[in-house]
Design an enzyme around this catalytic site. Structure first.
Site, short mmCIF file in Angstrom:
data_model
loop_
_atom_site.label_atom_id
_atom_site.label_comp_id
_atom_site.label_asym_id
_atom_site.label_seq_id
_atom_site.Cartn_x
_atom_site.Cartn_y
_atom_site.Cartn_z
N LYS A 91 50.03 34.32 -41.20
CA LYS A 91 49.36 35.27 -40.32
C LYS A 91 48.32 34.52 -39.47
CE LYS A 91 47.60 39.92 -40.84
NZ LYS A 91 47.08 40.92 -41.78
N SER A 101 35.09 42.43 -39.69
CA SER A 101 35.38 41.14 -39.07
C SER A 101 36.02 41.35 -37.70
CB SER A 101 36.32 40.33 -39.95
OG SER A 101 35.75 40.08 -41.20
P1 ADP Z 1 41.21 42.13 -46.06
O1 ADP Z 1 42.10 41.54 -45.02
O2 ADP Z 1 41.62 41.81 -47.47
O3 ADP Z 1 40.85 43.59 -45.88
P2 ADP Z 1 38.50 41.55 -45.23
O4 ADP Z 1 37.87 40.20 -45.14
O5 ADP Z 1 38.61 42.35 -43.99
O6 ADP Z 1 39.89 41.27 -45.90
O7 ADP Z 1 37.73 42.44 -46.30
C1 ADP Z 1 37.54 42.02 -47.63
C2 ADP Z 1 36.88 43.14 -48.44
O8 ADP Z 1 35.60 43.43 -47.89
C3 ADP Z 1 37.63 44.47 -48.40
O9 ADP Z 1 37.51 45.09 -49.67
C4 ADP Z 1 36.88 45.26 -47.37
O10 ADP Z 1 37.01 46.65 -47.58
C5 ADP Z 1 35.47 44.79 -47.63
N1 ADP Z 1 34.58 44.96 -46.49
C6 ADP Z 1 34.78 44.56 -45.22
N2 ADP Z 1 33.72 44.88 -44.44
C7 ADP Z 1 32.82 45.51 -45.25
C8 ADP Z 1 31.54 46.11 -45.03
N3 ADP Z 1 30.97 46.15 -43.83
N4 ADP Z 1 30.91 46.66 -46.10
C9 ADP Z 1 31.51 46.65 -47.32
N5 ADP Z 1 32.71 46.11 -47.58
C10 ADP Z 1 33.37 45.55 -46.56
#
Ligand code: ADP
Length: 156
Positions: A41, A128
């Site tokens: 990806k 992100s």
């Molecule tokens: P993925 O692709 O596995 O979703 P991410 O890096 O986007 O990976 O997210 C990793 C974890 O962090 C997930 O459980 C997501 O819900 C959580 N997460 C992302 N942003 C936040 C935030 N602002 N507050 C709390 N948890 C978050």
């Protein structure tokens, strides 16, 4: 000793992630912050850049450690002796998505337990992908990531 993993793509790590990691580190003896994504990806930041940003963001949390693996989360947990998966919940769609993931993981590895930490209201909008979009259009990401001044995130 309870070891937990906070898995994600961290493309890049945000202050929302860090807040979850801090809370998890108070609950569990050890928290691995692990990039476990599909290498096929395409990502905005390389694995090395994402690892460096995680390391920088968690350097003051002694029982948190950055890590990565290219395999299945369940295999990774078995390999590292991890018993708990930590995930963050921001809104209703996260709940739906996460409950589906948990069902799959439980089917593969019933011994693994998933624990959910609810995002603080003021961080719930941070993702992100929002950070990547702001970088793309040249808007400051101060206050959204723990390390906005890091050379990896600066575009000058
Ligand atoms: P993925 O692709 O596995 O979703 P991410 O890096 O986007 O990976 O997210 C990793 C974890 O962090 C997930 O459980 C997501 O819900 C959580 N997460 C992302 N942003 C936040 C935030 N602002 N507050 C709390 N948890 C978050």
């Amino acid at each position: 000793m309870t070891k937990a993993v906070f898995p994600g793509s961290f493309d890049p790590i945000t202050i929302g992630h860090v807040e979850i990691i801090r809370r998890a580190a108070e609950i569990f003896d050890k928290v691995y912050v692990s990039i476990l994504d599909n290498p096929a990806k395409s990502r905005q930041f390389s694995l090395e850049e994402r690892m460096e940003l995680i390391r920088d963001a968690i350097k003051d949390i002694p029982n948190a450690e950055a890590d990565h693996d290219s395999g299945l989360l369940t295999d990774y947990c078995r390999k590292k002796g991890i018993n708990v998966i930590v995930r963050g919940i921001r809104n209703g769609s996260d709940v739906e998505y996460e409950s589906m993931l948990e069902s799959v993981n439980t089917k593969i590895a019933p011994e693994l337990k998933t624990v959910y930490l609810i995002a603080k209201a003021e961080y719930a909008y941070i993702s992100s992908s929002l950070v990547r979009q702001l970088i793309e259009i040249g808007i400051s990401i101060d206050g959204l990531v723990p390390n906005a001044d890091h050379k990896i995130l600066r575009r000058d």
